[in-house]
Design an enzyme around this catalytic site. Structure first.
Site, PDB file in Angstrom:
ATOM      1  N   ASP A 169       5.577   0.814   3.453  1.00  0.00           N
ATOM      2  CA  ASP A 169       4.789  -0.273   2.516  1.00  0.00           C
ATOM      3  C   ASP A 169       4.082   0.856   1.756  1.00  0.00           C
ATOM      4  OD1 ASP A 169       4.066  -3.267   1.560  1.00  0.00           O
ATOM      5  OD2 ASP A 169       2.478  -2.544   3.335  1.00  0.00           O
ATOM      6  N   TYR A 222       0.852  -0.048  -2.019  1.00  0.00           N
ATOM      7  CA  TYR A 222      -0.741   0.060  -1.997  1.00  0.00           C
ATOM      8  C   TYR A 222      -0.998   0.390  -3.745  1.00  0.00           C
ATOM      9  CZ  TYR A 222      -5.295  -0.043  -0.561  1.00  0.00           C
ATOM     10  OH  TYR A 222      -6.653   0.131  -0.745  1.00  0.00           O
ATOM     11  N   HIS A 258      -5.341  -4.846  -6.530  1.00  0.00           N
ATOM     12  CA  HIS A 258      -5.221  -5.678  -5.253  1.00  0.00           C
ATOM     13  C   HIS A 258      -6.256  -4.179  -4.567  1.00  0.00           C
ATOM     14  CE1 HIS A 258      -4.495  -6.063  -1.003  1.00  0.00           C
ATOM     15  NE2 HIS A 258      -3.881  -4.808  -0.690  1.00  0.00           N
ATOM     16  N   ARG A 295     -15.703  -1.203   1.430  1.00  0.00           N
ATOM     17  CA  ARG A 295     -16.846  -0.512   0.483  1.00  0.00           C
ATOM     18  C   ARG A 295     -17.625  -0.415  -0.688  1.00  0.00           C
ATOM     19  NH1 ARG A 295     -11.617   1.821   1.629  1.00  0.00           N
ATOM     20  NH2 ARG A 295     -10.825   1.479  -0.234  1.00  0.00           N
ATOM     21  N   GLU A 337       0.329 -10.918   2.590  1.00  0.00           N
ATOM     22  CA  GLU A 337      -0.107 -10.337   1.561  1.00  0.00           C
ATOM     23  C   GLU A 337       1.763 -10.465   1.160  1.00  0.00           C
ATOM     24  OE1 GLU A 337      -0.442  -6.146   2.483  1.00  0.00           O
ATOM     25  OE2 GLU A 337      -2.691  -6.776   2.512  1.00  0.00           O
ATOM     26  N   GLU A 358       4.223  -9.773  -1.504  1.00  0.00           N
ATOM     27  CA  GLU A 358       5.033  -8.577  -2.092  1.00  0.00           C
ATOM     28  C   GLU A 358       6.118  -8.580  -2.257  1.00  0.00           C
ATOM     29  OE1 GLU A 358       3.851  -4.866   1.139  1.00  0.00           O
ATOM     30  OE2 GLU A 358       2.018  -5.894   1.534  1.00  0.00           O
ATOM     31  N   ASP A 374       3.776  -8.973   3.807  1.00  0.00           N
ATOM     32  CA  ASP A 374       2.931  -8.459   5.147  1.00  0.00           C
ATOM     33  C   ASP A 374       2.004  -9.112   5.900  1.00  0.00           C
ATOM     34  OD1 ASP A 374       2.766  -5.945   5.775  1.00  0.00           O
ATOM     35  OD2 ASP A 374       1.022  -5.224   4.604  1.00  0.00           O
ATOM     36  N   ARG A 424      -6.470  -8.844   9.583  1.00  0.00           N
ATOM     37  CA  ARG A 424      -7.398  -8.045   9.504  1.00  0.00           C
ATOM     38  C   ARG A 424      -9.074  -6.774   9.696  1.00  0.00           C
ATOM     39  NH1 ARG A 424      -4.966  -6.554   4.614  1.00  0.00           N
ATOM     40  NH2 ARG A 424      -4.359  -8.083   3.665  1.00  0.00           N
ATOM     41  N   GLN A 465      -7.561  -4.629  11.908  1.00  0.00           N
ATOM     42  CA  GLN A 465      -7.201  -3.032  10.856  1.00  0.00           C
ATOM     43  C   GLN A 465      -8.335  -2.411  10.235  1.00  0.00           C
ATOM     44  OE1 GLN A 465      -5.361  -4.764   7.759  1.00  0.00           O
ATOM     45  NE2 GLN A 465      -5.104  -2.572   6.259  1.00  0.00           N
ATOM     46  N   TYR A 484      -8.209   1.905  11.421  1.00  0.00           N
ATOM     47  CA  TYR A 484      -7.279   2.436  10.583  1.00  0.00           C
ATOM     48  C   TYR A 484      -7.967   3.865  10.260  1.00  0.00           C
ATOM     49  CZ  TYR A 484     -10.381   1.516   6.550  1.00  0.00           C
ATOM     50  OH  TYR A 484     -10.875   1.674   5.423  1.00  0.00           O
ATOM     51  N   LYS A 544      -0.717  -4.123  12.029  1.00  0.00           N
ATOM     52  CA  LYS A 544       0.043  -4.630  10.668  1.00  0.00           C
ATOM     53  C   LYS A 544       1.644  -5.035  11.396  1.00  0.00           C
ATOM     54  CE  LYS A 544      -1.390  -3.743   7.017  1.00  0.00           C
ATOM     55  NZ  LYS A 544      -1.437  -5.242   5.278  1.00  0.00           N
ATOM     56  N   THR A 563       6.262  -8.721  10.169  1.00  0.00           N
ATOM     57  CA  THR A 563       6.877  -8.461   7.947  1.00  0.00           C
ATOM     58  C   THR A 563       8.316  -9.403   7.855  1.00  0.00           C
ATOM     59  OG1 THR A 563       5.542  -6.116   8.597  1.00  0.00           O
ATOM     60  CG2 THR A 563       6.641  -7.002   6.223  1.00  0.00           C
ATOM     61  N   THR A 574       0.886  -5.668  -2.038  1.00  0.00           N
ATOM     62  CA  THR A 574      -0.039  -7.056  -2.204  1.00  0.00           C
ATOM     63  C   THR A 574      -0.045  -6.755  -3.775  1.00  0.00           C
ATOM     64  OG1 THR A 574      -1.488  -6.806   0.143  1.00  0.00           O
ATOM     65  CG2 THR A 574      -1.679  -8.359  -1.972  1.00  0.00           C
ATOM     66  N   GLU A 622      -8.464 -11.148  -0.597  1.00  0.00           N
ATOM     67  CA  GLU A 622      -8.837 -11.393  -2.018  1.00  0.00           C
ATOM     68  C   GLU A 622      -9.558 -12.639  -2.460  1.00  0.00           C
ATOM     69  OE1 GLU A 622      -6.529  -8.263  -4.703  1.00  0.00           O
ATOM     70  OE2 GLU A 622      -5.747  -8.783  -2.794  1.00  0.00           O
TER      71      GLU A 622
END
Lengths: 417, 417
Positions: A128, A130, A135, A144, A201, A203, A235, A239, A242, A246, A255, A259, A349, A363
């Site tokens: 997968d 990114y 996104h 962050r 997600e 994708e 996907d 959250r 994760q 992570y 995850k 899927t 995503t 999002e």
């Protein structure tokens, strides 16, 4: 030579030019029927599915074409490589359009509504990526805040990670809400329980074939020798699980519970008119990722739609992805990692620049702070039990037609006690 | 009833009690010979390998046992589950020890030196954990000096990630030095080239069978129903590629070029005497990971040895791992992720508390600052082209015996131009 009978409107060969599944598409899947549950390769055509292996025998196709089509999954066809893929596609087009084949082929056109669709190939490795700048930036801002949203490596390489291939399921498979460790920001330790922040997600997935040997990268210019086709991917993401797990080795249980993929794999060859220029990149990519001299534009103009309980909630534009599928494949193998038939990689995503083009709930609701108001009067921050999510897509085809990707759908079942 | 003939010292049945491959071990592999390259299941016994499928036919074993042993890989045996595993192991012991079977079995004992060993099973999903506190602490100190070396989640869950199953190779397969993006700390942007910091990670692998359904976790107490056996793993790592790519989604190309496994899978049942108490954990694990009430101790006393070009450089003690294999499996599936026959998970680098028990060069040389001095007069910070790394292990068996794991070895080939 007999004159072909004219097509009645109820003929399975009478596919209107605005169909998403005309001869310009011809996506591959694996199906069975209630009468005959054997898994066999099917090709979507109009409102029907062609039993491709049976049709190949009926028209007396050579073994090179009939052999891979006779398999119970796409594995042998994926292994066969680009030359065979092109020949099989040309043969299918001929069988479906030339009047002389009609009588032989017609018995093997089955109403699509009668087909039970299966996972079309055994997933070898699942990666997968990114690859959407929008996104990655949104997620960076959410997780962050106050710092540069993209990590320093992001514009230099398509970031990706391996996912769990054993839990890739076909559209329609229920998704059980996962349980796991969750740690609230204001608590010193984690607790255990069902995810409270179950997300999707939207994708785009790429199905690989034409195996390579370990130690031999796939160059950017050779990507199309290995990309058989394109599907849709959801996907599913927990959250809360994760976020706690992570750092430092990446997403794992947040995850790996499920899927979902669409049952139809659209041949890469069908997407010639969907090609478009990727966004400008700065800084310039390193040479193995530099596609400015590519023969054809590398982005694909798929237009996705995400529906939650039937209500459209987002329209992510795949053409806005920063990295192309060819760059993802070149990067994934530049260290000598080999490709197997059935490898699947997904884009990450798909999110565009506008708020209603974002391909995940985290999002769309900005981490749950701005819940979605659905037309049925309910609101959603994340998924609730019983919710159904469907992702569809179309892309430009020849002569003003559109290419359909079918859908990937799944309903959330409550966590197991 | 005829009297069994006495065993000559050259009889393949005359296995000395100090053999690492007596009837207390009986590991499974897949082999062929120059005369007969067909892949078939072999069981190591003394200096020989038993052609298990042929022996099963020769002794007239029931289909339940003979069927899985007749396969060209361990897949069907892995799928069959614990009851079959126990029966097959008991039958193999009988065939190799009861004099009445000697004549039938002896033709199928082939000198191990004549056997070409293959990857014993098709790897379904490959997961790599990070379960050594000493390793994780060392890496934390090296990469993030001045802060707490373990991330906040580390003592709450066994951190892991999915690796690339398609590049898992059997011992002896050459490893091509990978190329990729590397960014020096004092440079603003990455460059591209062969890894300059190629490393090894000495790990222990667990081979799974008895498939489960998606949505149904494997409880800690049920782990042994799914763990078929144990092998050795060298998780080759390109530290420079890994350091640049791994934030935020974890290791990818720094690992995916190759992972080597030993050709013999030691049955979990052979390791009863190797069980030992895991280290004390603080804080107490959440209930799904709490093994304090386990029926048997969950750590395994494998003693590893790492040799570089023949010189021992580390002796990592597997018993010091913070998390046990049962905890890793319970965690890996607690979100409902299913198990497939052929799933492989590895422990992560095995490092003990003392400097000479560290299972990676980055730890042994403290990020290259303290190069290893080898007895041949050379020094190493990381691996050079032509270097050969071999990992071996033994564990306690019954009555003072030792269980051998064979070895996982690999030689570094230069980067491809």
């Amino acid at each position: 030579m007999s004159t072909p009978r004219p097509l009645g409107t109820d003929s399975p060969f009478a596919v209107p030019s605005d169909s998403l599944f005309g001869t310009h598409n011809l996506p591959y899947g694996v199906f069975g029927t209630a009468d005959d549950p054997r898994r066999r390769i099917g090709v979507a055509y109009g409102e029907h599915v062609l039993d491709a292996g049976a049709a190949a025998l009926a028209v007396g196709a050579p073994a090179e074409l009939a052999g891979p089509l006779a398999a119970p999954h796409l594995g042998p066809l994926l292994a066969a490589g680009r030359t065979t893929w092109t020949r099989v596609r040309a043969a299918l087009t001929e069988w479906l359009t030339e009047p002389r084949h009609r009588a032989a082929v017609e018995p093997y056109l089955i109403p699509r509504a009668a087909a039970v669709l299966h996972l079309p190939f055994e997933v070898a490795d699942y990666v997968d990526f990114y690859a959407s700048e929008h996104h990655a930036s949104n997620v960076g801002r959410i997780f962050r805040p106050g710092v540069e949203p993209l990590t320093p490596n992001w514009r230099h390489l398509p970031i990706g990670y391996h996912g769990r291939s054993g839990t890739v399921v076909v559209s329609g498979t229920p998704v059980v809400r996962p349980s796991g460790q969750r740690k609230a920001p204001d608590r010193p330790v984690p607790d255990f329980g069902p995810s409270r922040r179950l997300d999707i997600e939207a994708e785009v997935g790429f199905v690989l074939g034409a195996p390579t040997r370990q130690g031999e990268p796939v160059a950017l210019a050779d990507a199309d020798e290995h990309v058989f086709g394109v599907c849709l991917v959801n996907d599913w993401s927990a959250r809360d699980i994760q976020a706690w797990e992570y750092v430092p080795l990446g997403p794992f249980l947040g995850k790996s519970f499920a899927t979902s993929v669409s049952p139809w794999v659209v041949p890469l060859e069908a997407l010639a008119q969907a090609r478009t220029d990727p966004p400008a990149r700065a800084p310039e990519p390193l040479p193995y990722l530099d596609d400015r001299a590519a023969r054809r534009p590398g982005a694909l103009g798929l237009e996705l739609e995400v529906r939650l309980n039937g209500h459209p909630v987002a329209r992510p534009p795949f053409a806005t992805m920063y990295w192309t599928y060819a760059q993802m494949l070149a990067h994934m193998t530049v260290n000598g990692a080999s490709v197997r038939a059935g490898d699947l990689f997904a884009s990450g995503t798909v999110s565009g620049p506008e708020p209603d083009t974002r391909g995940s709930l985290i999002e769309l609701t900005w981490n749950g702070e701005q819940p979605l108001k659905l037309p049925d009067g309910t609101t959603r921050s994340f998924l609730e039990d019983g919710d159904e999510v469907t992702i569809t897509a179309t892309a430009p085809g020849p002569d003003g037609t559109r290419i359909g990707f079918g859908e990937v759908t799944g309903r959330v079942e409550p966590a197991r006690p």
